[in-house]
Design a protein around this motif. Structure first.
Motif, PDB file in Angstrom:
ATOM      1  N   GLU A  74      -9.768   5.929 -11.055  1.00 21.22           N
ATOM      2  CA  GLU A  74     -10.865   6.289 -10.317  1.00 21.22           C
ATOM      3  C   GLU A  74     -10.382   6.992  -8.905  1.00 21.22           C
ATOM      4  OE1 GLU A  74     -14.224   6.376 -11.547  1.00 21.22           O
ATOM      5  OE2 GLU A  74     -13.109   5.902 -13.272  1.00 21.22           O
ATOM      6  N   GLU A  75      -9.228   6.646  -8.548  1.00 19.71           N
ATOM      7  CA  GLU A  75      -8.489   7.117  -7.185  1.00 19.71           C
ATOM      8  C   GLU A  75      -7.749   8.502  -7.378  1.00 19.71           C
ATOM      9  OE1 GLU A  75      -6.425   3.710  -5.414  1.00 19.71           O
ATOM     10  OE2 GLU A  75      -8.036   2.570  -5.570  1.00 19.71           O
ATOM     11  N   ASP A  76      -7.684   8.999  -6.307  1.00 26.69           N
ATOM     12  CA  ASP A  76      -6.838  10.048  -6.179  1.00 26.69           C
ATOM     13  C   ASP A  76      -5.296   9.939  -6.565  1.00 26.69           C
ATOM     14  OD1 ASP A  76      -5.202  12.144  -5.200  1.00 26.69           O
ATOM     15  OD2 ASP A  76      -6.285  12.309  -3.414  1.00 26.69           O
ATOM     16  N   CYS A  77      -4.987  10.689  -7.569  1.00 25.78           N
ATOM     17  CA  CYS A  77      -3.789  10.319  -8.066  1.00 25.78           C
ATOM     18  C   CYS A  77      -2.502  10.338  -7.090  1.00 25.78           C
ATOM     19  CB  CYS A  77      -3.078  11.467  -9.202  1.00 25.78           C
ATOM     20  SG  CYS A  77      -2.885  13.029  -8.980  1.00 25.78           S
ATOM     21  N   CYS A  78      -2.627  11.042  -5.871  1.00 26.14           N
ATOM     22  CA  CYS A  78      -1.658  10.841  -4.951  1.00 26.14           C
ATOM     23  C   CYS A  78      -1.370   9.702  -4.194  1.00 26.14           C
ATOM     24  CB  CYS A  78      -1.869  12.064  -3.810  1.00 26.14           C
ATOM     25  SG  CYS A  78      -1.875  13.891  -4.774  1.00 26.14           S
ATOM     26  N   SER A  79      -2.568   8.708  -4.275  1.00 32.48           N
ATOM     27  CA  SER A  79      -2.384   7.343  -3.882  1.00 32.48           C
ATOM     28  C   SER A  79      -1.769   6.314  -4.756  1.00 32.48           C
ATOM     29  CB  SER A  79      -3.709   6.561  -3.575  1.00 32.48           C
ATOM     30  OG  SER A  79      -4.511   6.697  -4.707  1.00 32.48           O
ATOM     31  N   TRP A  80      -1.348   6.789  -6.187  1.00 28.91           N
ATOM     32  CA  TRP A  80      -0.701   5.987  -7.341  1.00 28.91           C
ATOM     33  C   TRP A  80       0.753   5.494  -7.014  1.00 28.91           C
ATOM     34  CZ3 TRP A  80      -2.702   9.023 -11.981  1.00 28.91           C
ATOM     35  CH2 TRP A  80      -4.195   8.966 -12.164  1.00 28.91           C
ATOM     36  N   GLY A  81       1.094   4.410  -7.363  1.00 27.88           N
ATOM     37  CA  GLY A  81       2.405   4.128  -7.058  1.00 27.88           C
ATOM     38  C   GLY A  81       3.299   4.830  -7.818  1.00 27.88           C
ATOM     39  N   GLY A  82       4.289   5.338  -7.002  1.00 29.89           N
ATOM     40  CA  GLY A  82       5.605   6.359  -7.639  1.00 29.89           C
ATOM     41  C   GLY A  82       5.161   7.607  -7.613  1.00 29.89           C
ATOM     42  N   VAL A  83       3.893   8.132  -7.238  1.00 26.51           N
ATOM     43  CA  VAL A  83       3.527   9.405  -7.290  1.00 26.51           C
ATOM     44  C   VAL A  83       3.555  10.048  -5.744  1.00 26.51           C
ATOM     45  CG1 VAL A  83       1.727  11.315  -7.777  1.00 26.51           C
ATOM     46  CG2 VAL A  83       1.993   9.111  -9.355  1.00 26.51           C
ATOM     47  N   SER A  84       4.173  10.951  -5.472  1.00 25.95           N
ATOM     48  CA  SER A  84       4.183  11.726  -4.179  1.00 25.95           C
ATOM     49  C   SER A  84       3.487  13.255  -4.387  1.00 25.95           C
ATOM     50  CB  SER A  84       5.440  11.938  -3.651  1.00 25.95           C
ATOM     51  OG  SER A  84       6.188  10.378  -3.594  1.00 25.95           O
TER      52      SER A  84
END
Length: 169
Positions: A74-84
């Motif tokens: 449900e969150e922006d994938c740019c905030s996911w762990g390991g993702v820049s």
């Protein structure tokens, strides 16, 4: 009285224009003078949908990986762990899934065409053939596949990358 009215109207119009263009305006008064200073605010671009889709497919193929299962869909994938992500465009430019207990397919990664850094080190791909598709990652400059235990030969597509590549295989 009229010059003060015109000056205030001008200042208010300026503030309105500036606020509409993501600029913060600080107004301070000293005696009868007004000082205006501006500071540009920047907001990072949201994750591009195609990037979210590729990462969600990767997640679906690796359900036993704690790291990717922590990604909140449900969150922006740019905030996911390991993702820049590139803050200006929202494209994924870095993916660090080292020590993630990945062991399934990773082909959705090859849809992240803006990827510059990919770290898959220390995952167990014993039964997975070395994937092909690295040639699609034209912006890749750093690749870490150490201790991944992919089976088979390194695909020739890695040699087709056109940018200088720092790699650990």
């Amino acid at each position: 009285m009229r010059p003060l009215y015109i000056a205030l109207k001008t200042i208010l119009m300026f503030i309105l224009i500036v606020l509409q263009s993501n600029v913060v305006v600080v107004v301070s008064s000293s005696s009868s003078m007004f000082m205006l200073s501006t500071t540009t605010t920047t907001t990072a671009a949201a994750c591009v949908h195609s990037q979210w889709l590729a990462l969600s497919k990767l997640r679906a193929l690796n359900l036993h990986s704690k790291k990717v299962m922590e990604w909140n869909m449900e969150e922006d994938c740019c905030s996911w762990g390991g993702v820049s992500c590139d803050p200006a465009t929202g494209y994924v430019i870095g993916l660090d899934l080292s020590f993630s207990m990945l062991s399934g397919e990773i082909f959705p990664i090859f849809n992240l065409h803006h990827l510059q850094t990919l770290n898959l080190s220390c995952n167990n791909f014993n039964t997975t053939p070395f994937p092909s598709g690295f040639e699609k990652l034209r912006n890749l400059t750093h690749l870490n596949l150490s201790q991944t235990s992919f089976s088979g030969q390194i695909p020739v597509g890695i040699s087709r990358l056109t940018r200088p590549l720092s790699s650990r295989l």
